[in-house]
Design a protein around this motif. Structure first.
Motif, PDB file in Angstrom:
ATOM      1  N   ILE A 483       0.866  -1.205   0.000  1.00  0.00           N
ATOM      2  CA  ILE A 483       0.000   0.000   0.000  1.00  0.00           C
ATOM      3  C   ILE A 483       0.893   1.242   0.000  1.00  0.00           C
ATOM      4  O   ILE A 483       0.695   2.175  -0.770  1.00  0.00           O
ATOM      5  CB  ILE A 483      -0.949  -0.010   1.227  1.00  0.00           C
ATOM      6  CG1 ILE A 483      -2.049  -1.060   1.032  1.00  0.00           C
ATOM      7  CG2 ILE A 483      -1.577   1.376   1.447  1.00  0.00           C
ATOM      8  CD1 ILE A 483      -2.919  -1.312   2.241  1.00  0.00           C
ATOM      9  N   ASN A 484       1.895   1.222   0.861  1.00  0.00           N
ATOM     10  CA  ASN A 484       2.810   2.367   0.977  1.00  0.00           C
ATOM     11  C   ASN A 484       3.505   2.670  -0.334  1.00  0.00           C
ATOM     12  O   ASN A 484       3.572   3.814  -0.765  1.00  0.00           O
ATOM     13  CB  ASN A 484       3.869   2.058   2.034  1.00  0.00           C
ATOM     14  CG  ASN A 484       3.653   2.868   3.282  1.00  0.00           C
ATOM     15  OD1 ASN A 484       3.619   4.089   3.219  1.00  0.00           O
ATOM     16  ND2 ASN A 484       3.471   2.182   4.396  1.00  0.00           N
ATOM     17  N   ILE A 485       4.084   1.586  -0.926  1.00  0.00           N
ATOM     18  CA  ILE A 485       4.857   1.795  -2.160  1.00  0.00           C
ATOM     19  C   ILE A 485       3.935   2.269  -3.285  1.00  0.00           C
ATOM     20  O   ILE A 485       4.249   3.235  -4.007  1.00  0.00           O
ATOM     21  CB  ILE A 485       5.606   0.509  -2.557  1.00  0.00           C
ATOM     22  CG1 ILE A 485       6.573   0.093  -1.429  1.00  0.00           C
ATOM     23  CG2 ILE A 485       6.389   0.713  -3.846  1.00  0.00           C
ATOM     24  CD1 ILE A 485       7.198  -1.271  -1.602  1.00  0.00           C
ATOM     25  N   HIS A 487       1.068   3.671  -2.933  1.00  0.00           N
ATOM     26  CA  HIS A 487       0.581   5.011  -2.568  1.00  0.00           C
ATOM     27  C   HIS A 487       1.589   6.084  -3.009  1.00  0.00           C
ATOM     28  O   HIS A 487       1.230   7.110  -3.597  1.00  0.00           O
ATOM     29  CB  HIS A 487       0.323   5.093  -1.068  1.00  0.00           C
ATOM     30  CG  HIS A 487      -0.350   6.361  -0.655  1.00  0.00           C
ATOM     31  ND1 HIS A 487       0.284   7.330   0.078  1.00  0.00           N
ATOM     32  CD2 HIS A 487      -1.585   6.840  -0.901  1.00  0.00           C
ATOM     33  CE1 HIS A 487      -0.520   8.355   0.273  1.00  0.00           C
ATOM     34  NE2 HIS A 487      -1.702   8.071  -0.317  1.00  0.00           N
ATOM     35  N   ASN A 488       2.858   5.834  -2.768  1.00  0.00           N
ATOM     36  CA  ASN A 488       3.909   6.746  -3.221  1.00  0.00           C
ATOM     37  C   ASN A 488       3.874   6.878  -4.740  1.00  0.00           C
ATOM     38  O   ASN A 488       3.960   7.986  -5.281  1.00  0.00           O
ATOM     39  CB  ASN A 488       5.294   6.224  -2.817  1.00  0.00           C
ATOM     40  CG  ASN A 488       5.626   6.547  -1.369  1.00  0.00           C
ATOM     41  OD1 ASN A 488       4.926   7.333  -0.728  1.00  0.00           O
ATOM     42  ND2 ASN A 488       6.675   5.928  -0.846  1.00  0.00           N
ATOM     43  N   ALA A 489       3.786   5.715  -5.383  1.00  0.00           N
ATOM     44  CA  ALA A 489       3.806   5.726  -6.855  1.00  0.00           C
ATOM     45  C   ALA A 489       2.652   6.584  -7.395  1.00  0.00           C
ATOM     46  O   ALA A 489       2.842   7.384  -8.329  1.00  0.00           O
ATOM     47  CB  ALA A 489       3.711   4.305  -7.376  1.00  0.00           C
ATOM     48  N   ILE A 490       1.483   6.429  -6.763  1.00  0.00           N
ATOM     49  CA  ILE A 490       0.326   7.253  -7.205  1.00  0.00           C
ATOM     50  C   ILE A 490       0.624   8.726  -6.951  1.00  0.00           C
ATOM     51  O   ILE A 490       0.427   9.585  -7.796  1.00  0.00           O
ATOM     52  CB  ILE A 490      -0.963   6.811  -6.470  1.00  0.00           C
ATOM     53  CG1 ILE A 490      -1.308   5.351  -6.818  1.00  0.00           C
ATOM     54  CG2 ILE A 490      -2.140   7.732  -6.824  1.00  0.00           C
ATOM     55  CD1 ILE A 490      -2.402   4.746  -5.943  1.00  0.00           C
ATOM     56  N   LYS A 491       1.142   8.977  -5.709  1.00  0.00           N
ATOM     57  CA  LYS A 491       1.412  10.358  -5.310  1.00  0.00           C
ATOM     58  C   LYS A 491       2.315  11.075  -6.305  1.00  0.00           C
ATOM     59  O   LYS A 491       2.150  12.252  -6.617  1.00  0.00           O
ATOM     60  CB  LYS A 491       2.107  10.373  -3.944  1.00  0.00           C
ATOM     61  CG  LYS A 491       1.192  10.719  -2.803  1.00  0.00           C
ATOM     62  CD  LYS A 491       1.947  11.299  -1.630  1.00  0.00           C
ATOM     63  CE  LYS A 491       2.798  10.294  -0.907  1.00  0.00           C
ATOM     64  NZ  LYS A 491       3.337  10.854   0.341  1.00  0.00           N
ATOM     65  N   TYR A 492       3.323  10.301  -6.805  1.00  0.00           N
ATOM     66  CA  TYR A 492       4.329  10.957  -7.647  1.00  0.00           C
ATOM     67  C   TYR A 492       4.103  10.717  -9.150  1.00  0.00           C
ATOM     68  O   TYR A 492       4.968  11.021  -9.960  1.00  0.00           O
ATOM     69  CB  TYR A 492       5.740  10.519  -7.218  1.00  0.00           C
ATOM     70  CG  TYR A 492       6.009  10.941  -5.793  1.00  0.00           C
ATOM     71  CD1 TYR A 492       6.259  12.284  -5.494  1.00  0.00           C
ATOM     72  CD2 TYR A 492       5.942  10.022  -4.751  1.00  0.00           C
ATOM     73  CE1 TYR A 492       6.457  12.668  -4.171  1.00  0.00           C
ATOM     74  CE2 TYR A 492       6.132  10.416  -3.440  1.00  0.00           C
ATOM     75  CZ  TYR A 492       6.393  11.740  -3.153  1.00  0.00           C
ATOM     76  OH  TYR A 492       6.573  12.126  -1.874  1.00  0.00           O
ATOM     77  N   LEU A 551       7.808   8.634   6.824  1.00  0.00           N
ATOM     78  CA  LEU A 551       7.961   7.391   7.584  1.00  0.00           C
ATOM     79  C   LEU A 551       7.642   6.165   6.751  1.00  0.00           C
ATOM     80  O   LEU A 551       8.052   5.061   7.081  1.00  0.00           O
ATOM     81  CB  LEU A 551       7.029   7.412   8.802  1.00  0.00           C
ATOM     82  CG  LEU A 551       7.366   8.425   9.879  1.00  0.00           C
ATOM     83  CD1 LEU A 551       6.278   8.447  10.930  1.00  0.00           C
ATOM     84  CD2 LEU A 551       8.705   8.108  10.511  1.00  0.00           C
ATOM     85  N   GLY A 552       6.877   6.397   5.651  1.00  0.00           N
ATOM     86  CA  GLY A 552       6.383   5.276   4.839  1.00  0.00           C
ATOM     87  C   GLY A 552       7.467   4.280   4.458  1.00  0.00           C
ATOM     88  O   GLY A 552       7.379   3.099   4.841  1.00  0.00           O
ATOM     89  N   LEU A 553       8.484   4.715   3.753  1.00  0.00           N
ATOM     90  CA  LEU A 553       9.500   3.770   3.267  1.00  0.00           C
ATOM     91  C   LEU A 553      10.360   3.192   4.394  1.00  0.00           C
ATOM     92  O   LEU A 553      10.857   2.077   4.285  1.00  0.00           O
ATOM     93  CB  LEU A 553      10.394   4.455   2.212  1.00  0.00           C
ATOM     94  CG  LEU A 553       9.716   4.657   0.850  1.00  0.00           C
ATOM     95  CD1 LEU A 553      10.666   5.345  -0.124  1.00  0.00           C
ATOM     96  CD2 LEU A 553       9.215   3.350   0.247  1.00  0.00           C
TER      97      LEU A 553
HETATM   98 MG    MG Z   1       4.947   7.298   1.452  1.00  0.00          MG
END
Ligand code: MG
Ligand code: ATP
Length: 601
Positions: A483-485, A487-492, A551-553
């Motif tokens: 989810i974190n990874i 989520h980051n990918a979507i964010k960026y 904190l995600g990664l």
């Molecule tokens: Mg993140």
């Protein structure tokens, strides 16, 4: 000149031998002389008696009319010759006045008997005198001729002690040979015997020299249990003790060196004159000076010399921070005071770079967290204020406001959850509930869940997978990872982008890659983004919706590593980012059949 122990021993033994030998020779000669002289005395007495008896018979011959004295005067020569023949000795006959009447040998040395004769006359008794003439022992014996209780004259014997002389001569030769042999024996025995017990002393001397030169692996061998044996044993014991002490010291030294080497600080111990007593490897790391001998070897580190000078001038404690070779170093100086020893000094050099960095990160984190907490809270408070104070009737506005309040509330919850996770990781109390799980299923669920968020940003997630074996893992935590990874990918990602999620099997690993086509991450940032609280600075300028705590990664990495896996980034600025997670299948083989659920730290 100092005589050696052996030579002294030889001299002592020769003197001792000579003394003993002389006593023996003396006693032997005395004893022999005593024996022969006594024997000759008896013999001469007997000879005198026989001669007197013989002369008495001859003088009292009935044919003789003359007096006994006159008869003796006229037969004196005859008597001396006939007695001499019988006794095989020189015989002299004297009248009562001491005039010589007859001499069996007729030598002119008659005066040698004069003293004996006058003594015998005076005492009217036999006189015995031993004389040595031309190396021959001769007894001069004069006795009165006593017939019918009258002294008619005197008879003299010259009695050589031939047997005694021969015996003594042979004895002298034998004793000389014996003495020489004995002396040689004494020297020989002393030399070899002295060798026997001087050798251990020599060994001791040699070993002492070797010990002096630092060789302690020695033992002296001496098989007798005498005084030397005791000495060698004591010496061997001493060497063993020295060896033990050395070993002890050596192990202490090694232990100390180990302690010094394992200290995470640089350490310098300096004596009063500035000589370095001890230093550890960090000194080279921090100051690029290897094996410094004195404090003055630190040519470019004047601060060390300053601390040393201050300590020498009596300062008890110095603590200062300096920047040196891109490091932030804390220098702590203090004197080493030991009773009975000169005062020495110690400087500890602590690398504060990462501590300061963490402090900085924490400071940033706190300001970031406060900011992150503040943003949704301000929104929530703003909307609730508006709804309560302004009595909004429009259901659409109310609905939108409540949606915003709800979204911000969730954002707050996520932030708080992350903070709690980090806190747990830091305290190492994170429990994993591992089960056999199907990673394809897990990823499908995550992708489906994230698809909603993606579509909001006009991003598409493509998921493809081979058929995969089960792995052992914590379902919720692995979901959190992806989810974190994603989520980051979507964010960026930019609007209209695609995110490729691919899971495959590679050797004995399951490899999941999440590939986006966003801005990418520079090489420098790649090294940092797994650090807690770390965020690429410019990201913060994005809209509040995009913000994160950094904190995600960090959490992702911890979880992957707890599954014996690893996480890698392949990215270039402007080319997008590929995050690759690898989880070993091996864990299934180990844990698979055993239990469905396992808890590990
Ligand atoms: Mg993140
Ligand atoms: P959080 O996940 O805690 O809400 P965050 O996403 O900022 O906050 P991380 O997930 O740890 O924190 O990411 C750290 C930083 O890595 C991000 O701030 C971002 O700059 C960079 N980053 C992470 N993933 C990507 C990506 N796919 N593309 C570009 N940069 C990324």
């Amino acid at each position: 000149m100092q005589l050696s122990y052996r030579n002294r021993m030889i001299i002592y033994n020769i003197v001792l031998f000579a003394f003993a030998f002389l006593i023996i020779v003396f006693c032997m000669f005395q004893g022999t002389s005593y024996y022969y002289i006594n024997q000759s005395k008896d013999k001469l007495l007997e000879m005198t008696q026989n001669a007197t008896l013989y002369m008495e018979q001859e003088l009292k011959n009935p044919e003789n009319t003359d007096s006994l004295e006159n008869q003796l005067i006229s037969d004196g020569l005859f008597f001396s010759k006939s007695i001499s023949q019988t006794e095989d000795n020189r015989v002299l006959i004297f009248d009562s006045n001491g005039l010589i009447l007859g001499d069996s040998v007729e030598l002119s040395d008659t005066n040698t008997l004069v003293t004996e004769l006058s003594l015998s006359q005076a005492q009217a008794a036999p006189i015995f005198t031993l004389k040595s003439i031309n190396d021959a022992s001769i007894v001069y014996y004069v006795a009165p001729i006593n017939i019918d209780d009258r002294i008619l004259g005197y008879i003299g014997f010259v009695y050589p002690l031939v047997e005694m002389d021969i015996f003594l001569r042979i004895a002298s030769i034998l004793l000389s040979i014996g003495g020489l042999l004995g002396l040689s024996m004494v020297i020989l025995v002393t030399v070899s015997y002295s060798k026997h017990f001087i050798q251990p002393i020599k060994d001791l001397t040699k070993i002492s020299g070797e010990i002096n030169n630092g060789n302690y692996n020695l033992t002296i061998h001496y098989k007798h249990m005498d005084e030397i044996g005791e000495l060698t044993q004591a010496f061997n014991g001493m060497i063993t003790n020295i060896n033990n002490v050395i070993l002890q010291l050596e192990s202490e030294r090694k232990r100390l060196a180990g302690v010094l080497a394992s200290i995470d600080d640089g350490l310098l111990a300096i004596d009063k004159n500035g000589n370095i007593i001890t230093s550890n490897s960090y000194i080279k790391t921090y100051f690029n000076v290897s094996n410094p001998k004195t404090i003055y070897d630190f040519e470019y580190q004047s601060f060390l010399r300053d601390i040393f000078d201050s300590l020498k001038n009596g300062k008890a404690h110095i603590s200062e921070e300096i920047d040196c070779n891109d490091r932030n170093l804390l220098l702590i100086g203090s004197p080493i005071r030991e009773k009975g020893f000169e005062e020495n000094y110690m400087i500890i050099i602590r690398n504060m770079t990462s501590a300061r960095h963490i402090q900085e990160e924490q400071r940033k984190f706190i300001s970031s967290v406060s900011h992150e907490l503040r943003t949704p809270l301000t929104t929530i408070i703003g909307y609730t204020d508006m709804l309560t104070r302004r009595k909004v009737d429009d259901p659409e506005i109310v609905n939108r406001s409540l949606n915003t309040i709800n979204r911000e509330g969730h954002r707050l919850l996520r932030l708080v959850d992350d903070l709690l996770s980090v806190n747990k990781f830091d305290k190492a109390e994170f429990d994993f509930k591992k089960t056999n799980l199907n990673i394809v299923l897990l990823l499908s669920e995550v992708v489906e869940q994230m698809q909603i968020k993606a579509s909001q940003s006009d991003v598409m997630i493509n998921y493809r997978s081979d058929e995969l074996p089960e792995v052992l893992g914590d379902y919720d935590r692995l979901q959190q990872v992806f989810i974190n990874i994603i989520h980051n990918a979507i964010k960026y990602s930019n609007s209209g982008d695609i995110i490729d999620v691919i899971s495959a099997i590679e050797d004995d690993h399951i490899v999941v890659s999440i590939r986006d086509y966003g801005p990418g991450i520079s090489e420098i940032e790649q090294k940092r983004i797994f650090n807690a609280f770390y965020r690429v600075e410019e990201d913060r300028s994005r809209g509040s919706d995009e913000g994160g705590s950094g904190l995600g990664l960090y959490i992702v990495k911890q979880i992957v590593e707890k599954h014996d896996g690893k996480i890698e980034i392949v990215s270039q600025v402007g080319e997008g980012t590929n995050i690759i997670v690898t989880i070993p299948i091996l864990s299934v083989l180990i844990y698979g059949g055993e239990a469905d659920e396992k808890v590990i730290d």
